[in-house]
Scaffold this motif. Structure first.
Motif, PDB file in Angstrom:
ATOM      1  N   LEU A 175       0.834  -1.205   0.000  1.00 25.65           N
ATOM      2  CA  LEU A 175       0.000   0.000   0.000  1.00 25.65           C
ATOM      3  C   LEU A 175       0.870   1.258   0.000  1.00 25.65           C
ATOM      4  O   LEU A 175       0.566   2.239  -0.694  1.00 25.65           O
ATOM      5  CB  LEU A 175      -0.909  -0.010   1.221  1.00 25.65           C
ATOM      6  CG  LEU A 175      -1.918   1.135   1.347  1.00 25.65           C
ATOM      7  CD1 LEU A 175      -2.857   1.149   0.144  1.00 25.65           C
ATOM      8  CD2 LEU A 175      -2.723   0.991   2.639  1.00 25.65           C
ATOM      9  N   GLY A 176       1.968   1.221   0.755  1.00 19.98           N
ATOM     10  CA  GLY A 176       2.880   2.351   0.774  1.00 19.98           C
ATOM     11  C   GLY A 176       3.526   2.597  -0.580  1.00 19.98           C
ATOM     12  O   GLY A 176       3.623   3.746  -1.038  1.00 19.98           O
ATOM     13  N   ALA A 181       1.865   6.292  -7.039  1.00 17.19           N
ATOM     14  CA  ALA A 181       0.652   6.929  -7.564  1.00 17.19           C
ATOM     15  C   ALA A 181       0.751   8.446  -7.424  1.00 17.19           C
ATOM     16  O   ALA A 181       0.426   9.197  -8.352  1.00 17.19           O
ATOM     17  CB  ALA A 181      -0.573   6.401  -6.823  1.00 17.19           C
ATOM     18  N   ALA A 182       1.244   8.897  -6.262  1.00 21.49           N
ATOM     19  CA  ALA A 182       1.411  10.340  -6.056  1.00 21.49           C
ATOM     20  C   ALA A 182       2.461  10.896  -7.010  1.00 21.49           C
ATOM     21  O   ALA A 182       2.286  11.991  -7.573  1.00 21.49           O
ATOM     22  CB  ALA A 182       1.818  10.613  -4.607  1.00 21.49           C
ATOM     23  N   LEU A 187      -1.156   3.804   7.188  1.00 23.31           N
ATOM     24  CA  LEU A 187      -2.588   3.593   7.386  1.00 23.31           C
ATOM     25  C   LEU A 187      -2.846   2.418   8.323  1.00 23.31           C
ATOM     26  O   LEU A 187      -3.757   2.455   9.155  1.00 23.31           O
ATOM     27  CB  LEU A 187      -3.277   3.343   6.040  1.00 23.31           C
ATOM     28  CG  LEU A 187      -3.500   4.573   5.156  1.00 23.31           C
ATOM     29  CD1 LEU A 187      -3.983   4.142   3.781  1.00 23.31           C
ATOM     30  CD2 LEU A 187      -4.521   5.514   5.803  1.00 23.31           C
ATOM     31  N   PHE A 196       5.314   9.910   1.055  1.00 21.00           N
ATOM     32  CA  PHE A 196       4.052   9.318   0.612  1.00 21.00           C
ATOM     33  C   PHE A 196       4.026   7.811   0.874  1.00 21.00           C
ATOM     34  O   PHE A 196       2.955   7.245   1.113  1.00 21.00           O
ATOM     35  CB  PHE A 196       3.803   9.619  -0.867  1.00 21.00           C
ATOM     36  CG  PHE A 196       3.127  10.941  -1.095  1.00 21.00           C
ATOM     37  CD1 PHE A 196       1.742  11.040  -1.082  1.00 21.00           C
ATOM     38  CD2 PHE A 196       3.869  12.088  -1.292  1.00 21.00           C
ATOM     39  CE1 PHE A 196       1.113  12.258  -1.263  1.00 21.00           C
ATOM     40  CE2 PHE A 196       3.255  13.316  -1.476  1.00 21.00           C
ATOM     41  CZ  PHE A 196       1.875  13.399  -1.465  1.00 21.00           C
ATOM     42  N   GLY A 242       1.074   5.975   3.127  1.00 24.55           N
ATOM     43  CA  GLY A 242       0.326   4.774   2.746  1.00 24.55           C
ATOM     44  C   GLY A 242       0.574   3.631   3.710  1.00 24.55           C
ATOM     45  O   GLY A 242      -0.363   2.977   4.193  1.00 24.55           O
ATOM     46  N   TYR A 243       1.838   3.395   4.015  1.00 21.80           N
ATOM     47  CA  TYR A 243       2.218   2.335   4.945  1.00 21.80           C
ATOM     48  C   TYR A 243       1.624   2.604   6.324  1.00 21.80           C
ATOM     49  O   TYR A 243       1.189   1.682   7.028  1.00 21.80           O
ATOM     50  CB  TYR A 243       3.742   2.287   5.036  1.00 21.80           C
ATOM     51  CG  TYR A 243       4.290   1.206   5.945  1.00 21.80           C
ATOM     52  CD1 TYR A 243       4.480  -0.087   5.476  1.00 21.80           C
ATOM     53  CD2 TYR A 243       4.633   1.484   7.265  1.00 21.80           C
ATOM     54  CE1 TYR A 243       4.999  -1.083   6.296  1.00 21.80           C
ATOM     55  CE2 TYR A 243       5.142   0.503   8.098  1.00 21.80           C
ATOM     56  CZ  TYR A 243       5.323  -0.777   7.612  1.00 21.80           C
ATOM     57  OH  TYR A 243       5.827  -1.752   8.427  1.00 21.80           O
ATOM     58  N   CYS A 293       0.930   4.028  -2.929  1.00 22.83           N
ATOM     59  CA  CYS A 293       0.661   5.428  -2.608  1.00 22.83           C
ATOM     60  C   CYS A 293       1.789   6.329  -3.106  1.00 22.83           C
ATOM     61  O   CYS A 293       1.535   7.387  -3.694  1.00 22.83           O
ATOM     62  CB  CYS A 293       0.492   5.572  -1.103  1.00 22.83           C
ATOM     63  SG  CYS A 293       0.040   7.239  -0.560  1.00 22.83           S
TER      64      CYS A 293
END
Length: 426
Positions: A206-207, A213-214, A370, A363, A367-368, A210
């Motif tokens: 997820l990190g 993607a950013a 979360l 970023f 993400g990480y 994120c």
């Protein structure tokens, strides 16, 4: 500090030896991060020695003015040190954060030409550890591949996060390599990416998602569709090589999140963290107070949590397993705003590759963070605050170089052996 003291310090060659020591300690720190061995001792050595050398440099330049926004990260560190919610409970964390920050500042301020070499030493250490671990597993312990990839690391998350750091380093400095060497770097992306995927660390995935993607949205929006298609195909290929149990581990959060035991545990942890934040929203409790608070709250409100169908695990959790809830519970609204404020000047005033690296790492942490919180650990503090230190180091270098000669331009008489070491390391 008088001029006589300066002359004594320089003429005795202590300054040159100090710089060499700091640079070697930074290499040792990054190698320790890559291998996940000895992180604590090298983090403190690099951070403290770097801070002392920076302090001496400031006096040596006759205490020049420093941009006022440099107080932003210091205010956060002081707040964590004091821990107004529970006095001084997070002082140890403040020390870790400060060491990671000043290690980054020292690297970029004193050795900007060697920054990429120091960062790449982490990649080399990680790849060496991967090669040795995989070779050992293939020959003597093939069962290691039946579950999540851990190798010589304590848990899959540590391997995955170290791999993410390496990927961001290689990505940031890709352009410094020749075209032939870039092909090798692309191969390293595949190797490290595969290792991360085999850890089945959902938080790390997820990190990474994120962060990139950013980056695509901010820097490469024109190529969005191509990148998404390529990433999707690579993801499907990587997914197909995982054992069935680990494939299910990735599928469950999307198809049946309430049946996933890890998510159920997180819900219970997050619930108590939210209750703690509700009790002390302004100043927080102190992050290290969470373990006791969680245990006490579960004991006092067990029936209430059972009625709400919240899974209760009678274990002591060290933290709320979320960067966001951890910050709010530990330091309240005031501390969380100070943490955010520490990053704003770094993003506004840094530039080039350092800003790119800070962007990706920040970023990634968002993400990480979360579902995980690693800043209580030495390597976790490093991941969040070392890139921030690099950014402030680059800003400080540019600011002071406009007023005085930079550190590398001082005519210090160094011994030949020290000169050779600095030349090799730089």
């Amino acid at each position: 500090m008088t001029n006589n003291m300066k002359n004594v310090f320089d003429s005795s060659n202590t300054y040159g030896m100090a710089k060499t020591f700091v640079l070697i300690s930074l290499y040792a720190l990054l190698i320790a991060i890559g291998m996940h061995k000895g992180v604590k001792i090298f983090l403190y050595i690099a951070g403290i020695s770097g801070a002392l050398l920076l302090t001496y440099e400031w006096f040596k330049m006759d205490r020049p003015s420093i941009p006022t926004f440099f107080i932003a990260p210091l205010l956060f560190l002081i707040y964590v040190l004091i821990s107004p919610g529970t006095f001084l409970i997070d002082a140890r964390l403040a020390g870790r954060f400060a060491c990671a920050l000043f290690a980054g500042v020292a690297l970029q301020f004193f050795f900007s030409n060697a920054t990429y070499k120091v960062l790449l030493s982490q990649c080399a250490a990680l790849l060496t550890t991967l090669f040795l671990g995989v070779t050992y597993a293939c020959i003597w312990a093939p069962e290691m591949f039946d579950d999540r990839l851990i190798l010589s690391y304590r848990n899959p998350h540590q391997l995955a996060v170290a791999g993410a750091f390496s990927i961001f380093t290689l990505f940031t400095y890709l352009s410094i390599f020749s075209k032939k060497k870039q092909l090798l770097v692309y191969c390293l992306f595949v190797i490290i990416g595969t290792a991360i995927f085999m850890t089945v660390s959902r938080s790390t995935s997820l990190g990474l998602l994120c962060a990139f993607a950013a980056y695509i949205l901010f820097y490469r929006s024109k190529h969005l569709i191509k990148i998404v298609v390529a990433a999707g195909l690579l993801g499907l290929i990587a997914f197909s090589i995982l054992p069935a149990t680990q494939q299910q581990r990735l599928i469950d959060p999307f198809t049946a999140p309430l049946n996933d035991r890890t998510i159920k545990q997180r819900v219970g942890i997050w619930y108590t963290a939210l209750q703690g934040f509700d009790e002390a929203p302004i100043l927080g409790h102190g992050l290290r107070a969470y373990s006791d608070y969680d245990s006490d709250y579960k004991e006092a409100h067990r029936a209430e949590m059972v009625d709400k169908n919240i899974l209760i695990i009678d274990s002591r959790w060290a933290h709320p397993h979320s960067l966001y809830l951890g910050s709010l519970f530990g330091w309240g609204i005031v501390g969380t705003l100070l943490l955010i404020g520490a990053f704003i000047p770094a993003f506004r005033h840094s530039s080039g590759r350092i800003k790119t690296f800070l962007f990706l790492m920040t970023f990634f942490s968002l993400g990480y963070g979360l579902t995980e919180l690693r800043i209580k650990s030495d390597d976790g503090a490093f991941i969040l605050f070392f890139p921030l230190g690099l950014a402030y180091g680059s800003i400080l270098f540019e600011h002071l170089s406009q007023k005085n000669k930079t550190t590398s331009e001082y005519p210090i008489q160094t011994k030949p052996c020290i000169t050779k070491i600095l030349t090799l390391l730089n």
